[in-house]
Design an enzyme around this catalytic site. Sequence first.
Site, PDB file in Angstrom:
ATOM      1  N   CYS A 232       0.815  -1.224   0.000  1.00  0.00           N
ATOM      2  CA  CYS A 232       0.000   0.000   0.000  1.00  0.00           C
ATOM      3  C   CYS A 232       0.842   1.265   0.000  1.00  0.00           C
ATOM      4  O   CYS A 232       0.629   2.177  -0.815  1.00  0.00           O
ATOM      5  CB  CYS A 232      -0.989  -0.013   1.171  1.00  0.00           C
ATOM      6  SG  CYS A 232      -0.259   0.026   2.832  1.00  0.00           S
ATOM      7  N   HIS A 288      -2.956   0.716   6.854  1.00  0.00           N
ATOM      8  CA  HIS A 288      -3.192   0.823   5.409  1.00  0.00           C
ATOM      9  C   HIS A 288      -3.255   2.283   4.987  1.00  0.00           C
ATOM     10  O   HIS A 288      -3.762   3.135   5.721  1.00  0.00           O
ATOM     11  CB  HIS A 288      -4.516   0.136   5.050  1.00  0.00           C
ATOM     12  CG  HIS A 288      -4.769   0.026   3.574  1.00  0.00           C
ATOM     13  ND1 HIS A 288      -3.924  -0.646   2.708  1.00  0.00           N
ATOM     14  CD2 HIS A 288      -5.775   0.498   2.786  1.00  0.00           C
ATOM     15  CE1 HIS A 288      -4.402  -0.584   1.478  1.00  0.00           C
ATOM     16  NE2 HIS A 288      -5.516   0.109   1.497  1.00  0.00           N
ATOM     17  N   GLU A 300      -5.707   1.839  -4.510  1.00  0.00           N
ATOM     18  CA  GLU A 300      -4.968   1.201  -3.427  1.00  0.00           C
ATOM     19  C   GLU A 300      -4.314  -0.091  -3.893  1.00  0.00           C
ATOM     20  O   GLU A 300      -4.718  -0.696  -4.895  1.00  0.00           O
ATOM     21  CB  GLU A 300      -5.917   0.868  -2.274  1.00  0.00           C
ATOM     22  CG  GLU A 300      -7.030  -0.073  -2.711  1.00  0.00           C
ATOM     23  CD  GLU A 300      -7.841  -0.645  -1.562  1.00  0.00           C
ATOM     24  OE1 GLU A 300      -7.396  -0.561  -0.408  1.00  0.00           O
ATOM     25  OE2 GLU A 300      -8.918  -1.194  -1.840  1.00  0.00           O
TER      26      GLU A 300
END
Length: 334
Positions: A232, A288, A300
């Site tokens: 990420c 994240h 993402e």
Amino acid sequence: MLAKVGAAVVAGVLVLTGALAGLAGSLQSESGCAVAAGPVVDLDDEQAASARVIVAVGQQRDVPARGLLIALMTAMQESGLRNLDYGDRDSLGLFQQRPSMGWGTPEQVREPAYAAAAFFGGPSSPTGNRGLLDVDGWEAMALTEAAQAVQRSAFPDAYAKWEAGARAWLADILDDPAAAASAGCAPASESARVAIAAAEQWLGTPYAWGGGDLNGPTLGFGSGAGTVGFDCSGLTRYAWAQAGVLLPRTSRDQWNAPGVRVTTMAQLQPGDLVFFAHDLGDPSTIFHVAMSLGGDAMIEAPQTGDVVKIEQRVSQSSYWAPKFIGGLRLSGSS
């Protein structure tokens, strides 16, 4: 040959500009959004004229801004926002509509205002085919799902990649800032557009824990060993590096990068970093980071076994929404 192609392009622009002029004269003044001829960010003259015709037709039919956004995404995927005289089988025009499937005559589907009206459908549709306004619950669908409900494409997810661009085009076309905002169409800054485009070129790339550097996907390690891709924070770091903004490597360190904190999802603008944590009171539990596309969507690299993708309706997600700890509008991103 070049002269012939050039003449065809000019003719196409003149047809679109003429259609736009006719529509502008008939738009109701109470619509609140005047649509005029002129350039549109990141589009050439022919594409800009096509986009303005689509928006004008939608406004005539009181299509909400979300519907205009879907139409722009669809036309860009189907034709590149160009009034094509060819396509798959008998597909023609901005939306690649097929006369053999009841969308109209070849001449009609190559008339930009007709093609847009047929796509929107509804009570004033020029065709008996189902348009966007005829799809039950289209307003609550992901944008790409709503487009596919009309188009029935062999590539149903292809529309999603045009979302960020379409938001910028719509924001540029609409004179009413409130209408643009209602579709999440706050225009992206130049650096945000660069970062978003950089991330989007890797859609479909595998997630790899530890993967990604300033030059693109790399071999991961740990659970990502053997996989070339991004995790990420590797994706967000790479994307913003292409726009000249250097971020730390991990999501928790990126939370502390210089910038302005964004406290609600509704305030997110294209390019903002979006953070998620296990404990909303403790940034050390951030696990994240993604990048906002505006309008309740983000790009993402999610998790092992998944790929770089666009996540829609984030604020409505039972997984992501409760874990949103905040966003960050980076210094140097304006």
